[in-house]
Design a protein around this motif. Structure first.
Motif, PDB file in Angstrom:
ATOM      1  N   ALA A 160       0.817  -1.215   0.000  1.00 29.35           N
ATOM      2  CA  ALA A 160       0.000   0.000   0.000  1.00 29.35           C
ATOM      3  C   ALA A 160       0.852   1.267   0.000  1.00 29.35           C
ATOM      4  O   ALA A 160       0.525   2.238  -0.693  1.00 29.35           O
ATOM      5  N   ASP A 161       1.932   1.281   0.775  1.00 30.90           N
ATOM      6  CA  ASP A 161       2.784   2.471   0.815  1.00 30.90           C
ATOM      7  C   ASP A 161       3.359   2.774  -0.563  1.00 30.90           C
ATOM      8  O   ASP A 161       3.462   3.938  -0.961  1.00 30.90           O
TER       9      ASP A 161
ATOM     10  N   ASP B 168      -7.976   1.453  -0.757  1.00 31.59           N
ATOM     11  CA  ASP B 168      -8.731   0.217  -0.551  1.00 31.59           C
ATOM     12  C   ASP B 168      -8.122  -0.647   0.542  1.00 31.59           C
ATOM     13  O   ASP B 168      -8.785  -1.531   1.087  1.00 31.59           O
ATOM     14  N   GLN B 169      -6.841  -0.416   0.844  1.00 34.82           N
ATOM     15  CA  GLN B 169      -6.183  -1.150   1.930  1.00 34.82           C
ATOM     16  C   GLN B 169      -6.208  -0.363   3.239  1.00 34.82           C
ATOM     17  O   GLN B 169      -5.603  -0.762   4.229  1.00 34.82           O
ATOM     18  N   GLY B 170      -6.894   0.790   3.225  1.00 34.86           N
ATOM     19  CA  GLY B 170      -7.063   1.569   4.446  1.00 34.86           C
ATOM     20  C   GLY B 170      -5.882   2.423   4.821  1.00 34.86           C
ATOM     21  O   GLY B 170      -5.783   2.857   5.975  1.00 34.86           O
ATOM     22  N   LEU B 171      -4.980   2.713   3.868  1.00 37.57           N
ATOM     23  CA  LEU B 171      -3.787   3.494   4.189  1.00 37.57           C
ATOM     24  C   LEU B 171      -4.163   4.958   4.391  1.00 37.57           C
ATOM     25  O   LEU B 171      -4.693   5.618   3.491  1.00 37.57           O
ATOM     26  N   ALA B 172      -3.850   5.493   5.555  1.00 34.95           N
ATOM     27  CA  ALA B 172      -4.249   6.859   5.896  1.00 34.95           C
ATOM     28  C   ALA B 172      -3.604   7.892   4.974  1.00 34.95           C
ATOM     29  O   ALA B 172      -4.256   8.870   4.581  1.00 34.95           O
ATOM     30  N   ASP B 173      -2.321   7.700   4.619  1.00 30.98           N
ATOM     31  CA  ASP B 173      -1.658   8.643   3.715  1.00 30.98           C
ATOM     32  C   ASP B 173      -2.437   8.790   2.414  1.00 30.98           C
ATOM     33  O   ASP B 173      -2.613   9.891   1.887  1.00 30.98           O
ATOM     34  N   ALA B 174      -2.884   7.638   1.889  1.00 29.75           N
ATOM     35  CA  ALA B 174      -3.593   7.647   0.610  1.00 29.75           C
ATOM     36  C   ALA B 174      -4.976   8.277   0.761  1.00 29.75           C
ATOM     37  O   ALA B 174      -5.436   9.006  -0.122  1.00 29.75           O
ATOM     38  N   GLN B 175      -5.655   7.997   1.857  1.00 29.31           N
ATOM     39  CA  GLN B 175      -6.961   8.612   2.097  1.00 29.31           C
ATOM     40  C   GLN B 175      -6.821  10.136   2.150  1.00 29.31           C
ATOM     41  O   GLN B 175      -7.621  10.871   1.562  1.00 29.31           O
ATOM     42  N   PHE B 176      -5.793  10.595   2.845  1.00 29.13           N
ATOM     43  CA  PHE B 176      -5.530  12.036   2.936  1.00 29.13           C
ATOM     44  C   PHE B 176      -5.277  12.621   1.551  1.00 29.13           C
ATOM     45  O   PHE B 176      -5.837  13.666   1.197  1.00 29.13           O
TER      46      PHE B 176
END
Length: 543
Positions: free
Chosen positions: A258-259, A290-298
């Motif tokens: 995800a990172d 989709d994997q719940g990564l906060a960085d990506a959501q932000f």
């Protein structure tokens, strides 16, 4: 995993026609293994189990593999006992059963089987089928490690690194990681690379970090690929190279890291190492989301705010920013506070803004500290409190936040929330001015002109006033006009005085009108025309 795999070539005959295929023909060697297994030879039984488990020369069939492993295991064959334990542990060919997994693994362990010892250590490490016990985990990892089992050496190293079941010892961790890495275990190579990058147990050495990380990455270790990408992005142990970074991020992203997916999305958005492509940016960011990564959501929230690769949608922006903020992602908490403060995608709510700023403040976000200071100074969503305003403004200023340094300088100058202190006012104003804050530059010019808190110096006053004036600060433009008109700190020049008065007037300084009329009396019509051309040029540049 099984210790040995039987290898043989397969011959497949395809006859063109109405879907007629001949099955693979068993080699005489295969037939010999089957016969020996049927005759009760445990070595052949275990090998036949491995063949069925991996589909080597026979149809892949976990239940058949389990059958042959069990026959060999019941005869006391350690490899088969170990393999049977793994089948129970993973629920392949049989319902998952930790108790049976431990039972068969222990039987192999009693025969000194190194891989089984490592597996038993793993079971104790995670409490799988046995009570969690770090001491027991270390005991079995060590027994396997001294037999040369690379996975056990890596696991024992991790225990030393964490200080679990034995005293923490970075040096011992390095020793065992290196033994496993020298055997080609990618997990150990990655761990050794991380150790060299961070300088734990060894002197920091980015060249060694790259060497070991690359060995693991070349074996398709996904996190080593991510780490190698980061090294290329930051020029650690290698020349900075965004194209190489992209290559390794993509390899890791394709494996679902995800990172790496999130970073790849940002690089597409910024055009780093690849042509800028917001569609690709959204694609990779969503995979990480989709994997719940906060960085990506932000970041997805930011893309909705700006309309990058997606239609601008403040509601969606709030949704994804909130997901990240709820995970404790500080930048998202700050942005969510700003959305509530400005009413973007949500009804304006200064109380909610304060709440989210406060959470971001606890993680040291200078922007949030500054905003909290402003809210206390002006009584926005909280009772007005100069003392609290100074407290939070100072936190941000100490982190080098220029606007906070400017505000803190003004607080000391006026004695708001602190005793008036012109020396401190000058110190903080100068720090903000050096970072290019126009208002601070203008204030510093006034301080020099009036000699408040430092020796009077017209030359310095002109220097700082010019910097502020060039940024469009109307007060500074007017003051610079006065300095030209009076010849203070600069040779007297009525044309430039006229120019700066006129520019200040255009920027809202009504007092400039009288100054312009007065200075015009000292100019010829030709000089006034020349000054007006300069005014037009400056106003165009200002836009």
């Amino acid at each position: 995993m099984p210790l040995q795999f039987f290898k043989a070539s397969l011959r497949v005959i395809v006859i063109l026609g109405p879907c007629l295929f001949l099955l693979p023909a068993f080699s005489s060697e295969h037939q010999g293994i089957v016969k020996s297994a049927q005759d009760g030879d445990p070595v052949a039984q275990n090998k036949l189990g491995e063949m069925h488990e991996d589909g080597l020369g026979v149809q892949q069939d976990d239940m058949e593999a389990l059958k042959w492993y069990r026959r060999a295991a019941e005869q006391g064959f350690a490899d088969a006992q170990y393999n049977l334990g793994l089948m129970y542990a993973e629920g392949r060919g049989v319902p998952q059963d930790d108790g049976e997994a431990v039972k068969w693994t222990r039987l192999a362990v009693e025969q000194g089987h190194a891989s089984a010892q490592n597996t038993l250590g793993f079971m104790y490490d995670y409490g799988q089928g046995v009570p969690q016990d770090d001491d027991e985990a270390v005991k079995w990892f060590r027994r396997a490690a001294v037999q040369g089992d690379a996975e056990a050496q890596n696991n024992l190293a991790a225990k030393y690194a964490k200080g679990e079941g034995l005293p923490q010892d970075d040096g011992k961790a390095v020793q065992w990681y290196r033994q496993a890495a020298d055997q080609g275990l990618p997990e150990a190579q990655f761990n050794l690379g991380s150790i060299y990058a961070n300088g734990k147990g060894v002197p920091q050495n980015h060249d060694e970090a790259v060497k070991w990380t690359r060995l693991a990455a070349d074996q398709n270790h996904s996190y080593a690929q991510l780490f190698l990408g980061l090294m290329y992005s930051n020029g650690l142990g290698v020349l900075r190279n965004d194209e190489e970074a992209i290559k390794w991020y993509r390899k890791a992203a394709d494996q679902g890291v995800a990172d790496a997916q999130s970073i790849l999305g940002m690089m597409y958005a910024e055009g780093l190492g690849v042509a800028q492509d917001y569609g690709e940016a959204v694609k990779w960011t969503r995979l990480a989301v989709d994997q719940g990564l906060a960085d990506a959501q932000f970041f997805l929230g930011f893309m909705y705010v700006e309309g990058l690769g997606v239609p601008q949608d403040y509601g969606e922006a709030v949704k994804w920013t909130r997901f990240a903020a709820d995970q404790g992602f500080a930048d998202a908490q700050y942005n969510l506070g700003a959305m509530y403060a400005e009413g973007l995608g949500v009804p304006q709510d200064l109380g909610e803004a304060f709440k989210w700023y406060r959470l971001a403040v606890d993680q040291g976000i200078a922007d949030a500290q500054y905003n909290l200071g402003v809210m206390y100074a002006e009584g926005l969503g909280v009772p007005q409190d100069d003392g609290e305003a100074v407290k939070w403004t100072r936190f941000a200023a100490d982190q080098g936040f220029a606007d906070a340094q400017y505000n803190l300088g003004a607080m000391y100058a006026e004695g708001l929330g602190v005793p008036q202190d012109l020396g401190e006012a000058v110190r903080w104003t100068r720090l903000a001015a050096r970072q290019g804050i126009g208002e601070a530059q203008n204030n510093l010019a006034s301080i020099y002109a009036n000699g408040e808190g430092l020796p009077q110096d017209d030359g310095k006053a002109v220097e700082w006033a010019r910097l502020a004036a060039d940024q469009g600060i109307a007060d500074a433009q007017y003051n610079l006009g006065l300095m030209y008109a009076e010849g203070r700190g600069i040779p007297q020049d009525y044309i430039n005085a006229y120019v700066w008065f006129a520019v200040a007037q255009a920027n809202g300084m009504k007092i400039s009108e009288q100054a312009i009329e007065k200075i015009a009396n000292n100019l010829t019509l030709q000089q006034i025309s020349q000054a007006k051309r300069k005014v037009a040029e400056r106003l165009r540049a200002q836009r």
